[in-house]
Motif scaffolding. Structure first.
Motif, PDB file in Angstrom:
ATOM      1  N   VAL A   6       0.879  -1.159   0.000  1.00 39.59           N
ATOM      2  CA  VAL A   6       0.000   0.000   0.000  1.00 39.59           C
ATOM      3  C   VAL A   6       0.921   1.215   0.000  1.00 39.59           C
ATOM      4  N   TYR A   9      -2.838   6.209   0.648  1.00 38.06           N
ATOM      5  CA  TYR A   9      -4.281   6.109   0.824  1.00 38.06           C
ATOM      6  C   TYR A   9      -4.828   7.501   1.081  1.00 38.06           C
ATOM      7  N   ILE A  20      -7.074   3.830  -2.365  1.00 36.70           N
ATOM      8  CA  ILE A  20      -5.825   3.208  -1.934  1.00 36.70           C
ATOM      9  C   ILE A  20      -4.968   2.921  -3.153  1.00 36.70           C
ATOM     10  N   VAL A  22      -1.816   0.947  -4.683  1.00 38.33           N
ATOM     11  CA  VAL A  22      -1.080  -0.275  -4.380  1.00 38.33           C
ATOM     12  C   VAL A  22      -0.039  -0.548  -5.448  1.00 38.33           C
TER      13      VAL A  22
END
Length: 79
Positions: A6, A9, A20, A22
Motif C-alpha cells: 500500500v 491512501y 488506496i 497499491v
C-alpha cells in the motif's frame, strides 16, 4: 501478501470512499482502488493483521475490477 504494498491512501469523507494506491511488484502493477470507508474500517479494525485484511480487500476489489474488463467471448460454429 507481503508482495502487495500500500503506497498511499486518501480518505474522501464527503463521499465515504477510501482510495488506496497499491504496488504489486511480482506482476509489475501499480493501481488505485476505491473502497467504501465502511469496508476500509472493517478491514483495518480488529487488532493484529489489519494491514493484511486491507490488502486482501484491495486485492479482491482489483480482481473484480479486472474481471469486469474481460470481454465476453462467444463460440460460433460454421455449418
Amino acid at each position: 501478501m507481503d508482495k502487495i504494498f500500500v503506497t498511499n491512501y486518501k480518505p474522501d469523507y464527503t463521499n465515504n470512499i477510501m482510495t488506496i494506491s497499491v504496488q504489486i511488484n511480482t506482476l509489475g502493477i501499480n493501481a488505485q482502488v476505491s473502497i467504501t470507508m465502511d469496508d476500509f474500517n472493517a478491514a483495518i479494525s480488529g487488532g493484529a493483521g489489519g494491514a493484511d485484511r486491507v490488502k486482501l480487500k484491495v486485492l479482491n476489489t482489483l480482481i473484480d475490477s479486472l474481471t469486469a474488463l474481460k470481454p465476453v467471448t462467444t463460440t460460433t460454429q460454421e455449418a
